[in-house]
Design a protein around this motif. Sequence first.
Motif, PDB file in Angstrom:
ATOM      1  N   MET A 134     -13.570  25.397 -47.547  1.00  0.00           N
ATOM      2  CA  MET A 134     -13.364  23.871 -47.604  1.00  0.00           C
ATOM      3  C   MET A 134     -11.608  23.843 -47.898  1.00  0.00           C
ATOM      4  N   HIS A 135     -11.386  24.902 -48.340  1.00  0.00           N
ATOM      5  CA  HIS A 135      -9.495  25.004 -48.266  1.00  0.00           C
ATOM      6  C   HIS A 135      -8.959  25.214 -46.891  1.00  0.00           C
ATOM      7  N   PHE A 136      -9.657  25.799 -46.148  1.00  0.00           N
ATOM      8  CA  PHE A 136      -9.075  26.651 -44.935  1.00  0.00           C
ATOM      9  C   PHE A 136      -8.186  25.839 -44.106  1.00  0.00           C
ATOM     10  N   HIS A 137      -8.943  24.630 -43.704  1.00  0.00           N
ATOM     11  CA  HIS A 137      -8.054  23.883 -42.749  1.00  0.00           C
ATOM     12  C   HIS A 137      -7.018  22.893 -43.327  1.00  0.00           C
ATOM     13  N   GLY A 138      -6.827  23.229 -44.674  1.00  0.00           N
ATOM     14  CA  GLY A 138      -5.538  22.504 -45.233  1.00  0.00           C
ATOM     15  C   GLY A 138      -5.847  20.920 -45.791  1.00  0.00           C
ATOM     16  N   ASN A 139      -4.990  20.442 -46.381  1.00  0.00           N
ATOM     17  CA  ASN A 139      -5.112  19.314 -47.167  1.00  0.00           C
ATOM     18  C   ASN A 139      -5.267  18.139 -46.094  1.00  0.00           C
ATOM     19  N   PRO A 140      -6.048  17.168 -46.514  1.00  0.00           N
ATOM     20  CA  PRO A 140      -6.214  16.019 -45.446  1.00  0.00           C
ATOM     21  C   PRO A 140      -5.018  15.121 -45.205  1.00  0.00           C
ATOM     22  N   ILE A 141      -3.776  15.605 -44.593  1.00  0.00           N
ATOM     23  CA  ILE A 141      -2.734  14.825 -44.526  1.00  0.00           C
ATOM     24  C   ILE A 141      -3.210  14.078 -43.249  1.00  0.00           C
ATOM     25  N   PRO A 142      -2.844  12.897 -42.997  1.00  0.00           N
ATOM     26  CA  PRO A 142      -3.066  12.277 -41.525  1.00  0.00           C
ATOM     27  C   PRO A 142      -2.245  13.196 -40.749  1.00  0.00           C
ATOM     28  N   ALA A 143      -2.973  12.972 -39.469  1.00  0.00           N
ATOM     29  CA  ALA A 143      -2.530  13.887 -38.254  1.00  0.00           C
ATOM     30  C   ALA A 143      -1.074  13.228 -37.962  1.00  0.00           C
ATOM     31  N   ASP A 144      -0.822  11.995 -37.821  1.00  0.00           N
ATOM     32  CA  ASP A 144       0.680  11.537 -37.674  1.00  0.00           C
ATOM     33  C   ASP A 144       1.616  11.858 -38.575  1.00  0.00           C
ATOM     34  N   GLU A 145       1.153  12.294 -39.796  1.00  0.00           N
ATOM     35  CA  GLU A 145       2.276  12.631 -40.807  1.00  0.00           C
ATOM     36  C   GLU A 145       2.361  14.203 -40.902  1.00  0.00           C
ATOM     37  N   ASP A 146       1.588  14.763 -40.068  1.00  0.00           N
ATOM     38  CA  ASP A 146       1.789  16.223 -39.975  1.00  0.00           C
ATOM     39  C   ASP A 146       2.619  16.871 -38.764  1.00  0.00           C
TER      40      ASP A 146
END
Lengths: 300, 98
Positions: free
Chosen positions: A193-205
Motif C-alpha cells: 500500500m506504501h509502494f506507489h507513494g503518498n496520495p499527492i494530487p497529480a498536478d502538485e507532483d
Amino acid sequence: MDTRAQEFLEYVQSGGQVETADWMPDEYRARLIKFIEMHGNSELMGVLPERDWILRAPTLQRKLALTAKIQDEVGHAQLIYRVVEDLGKPRSACLDDLVSGKAKFHNVFHYPTKTWGDVGVIAWLVDAAAIVSQKALLKCSYAPYARIMKKICWEESFHILHGRDVILAMVTGTREQFELVQEALGRWWEPLMHFHGNPIPADEDPMYVWRIKSQGNDEARQQFLDGYVPQIRELGLEIPDPALRKDEETGRWLYTEPDWDKLRAVVSGHGPASAERLAFRRLSREDVAWVERVVLAEAA
Amino acid sequence: MIYEVFRQERKGQPFQHAGSVVAPDERFAEIYAREQYGRRQESVALWLVPREAVHEIDEFPDEFDLKYRRVDGYSIKARLHEAREKALSSEPRAPNQP
C-alpha cells in the motif's frame, strides 16, 4: 521559469518527448536523474531479498526460474544506469551514493524475506505493483527511458506469472503451505500500500508536471487494487485491511490510510533490513572491484 | 566507449534502436549487448555502432512550402462535396467567363 523552460514544459505536457542530446531545463534533468537513478537502485537492491532464497528454493525448476528473474533484475539495473549516465551522472557515482545511503531505493526492498511464501508474494504482487508504475513510464517524456521500459515490462510479465505459479502451488497444497502464503500477504500488505507513494494530487507532483510519470500516485494504487484484490480474494486469501472495499458509486477503492511517516522512515534507510542490505551491497562492491580493473586493463 | 545497440526482432523486420552499452572495446560491447538484448531469444540480430559513428540529421526545413508533394497538401473535402452536389443538380454548369 524563463520562456524557454516554459515552452519546454508546454511541449512535454502536450505529449512531446525528449532525446538525450536535446536541450532541457536544469530542473527537468535533475529530476530525471534522481527518479531514474532510484529506479536503477531499486532493481539492484531488489535482487537481494530474492537472492537469499536461491539455495533454499523447493525444487530445481523454481531455483532456475528464480535465478533467471534475478538475472533479469540486474540487467534492468544495467539498462537504467546507462540512461542515467547519458544524462550526466556516471554509474560509479550512482553506486557510491547508493552504498553510502545518500540515494534511495524502493520501500519494498527494505524488508526481510522470511519464508518461501514471501518469495511468491514478492514475485507476484510486488512485481505487479511495479509493473503498474513501469507501464505508466512507457509514456515518459524522456524517450530513452520510455524505450528501455518496453523491454523491462516484457520481462516483468514473466516474473508475475512465475510468482503467481508459486502462490498457486502453495494455496492448492497443504494447510501449512496455505498459511505460509497468508502470513506473507499479511507482512507485505502495508509495504504494498506504501509502494506507489503518498496520495499527492497529480498536478502538485513535479514528476507528473514534467510528465516523467504519466499518472498520479493514487491512480497507480487504484489500478493495482483493481487488478489484484479480486485475484487475491478468489484464492481464499484474506487481505489484512477491514476497511478495504470498492465504492461502487465512484468506482474507487477505499482503504485504511497507510502510515506515511513510516514510509518516509523506511525509504530513508530505517527499514527492518535496510542496514543489512546496504552492508551487503558495499561488501560485494569491494569484492568485485578487481573485475573492473582487469577488464579495463585487458582492453587498454 | 558508448555503443548504440539496434535489434531485429524477426528476419525481414527493420532494425530498431534498443539502447546502448558502455564497453572498453568491441569485444566487450558484443558480450554486453548479447547479454542485455539477446539472451531471451528476443532478437535475431544486433547492430553495434560506436556512438561517434552515428551521423544525425534532425532539421528538415521546408522554406518553399512543398506540401503539394504530400497527402496533407490536399484538402478535397469541400470541393468533393460541391462536385457531388453539381452532379445531382439539373442546373446547367456556368460557361467560362470571356
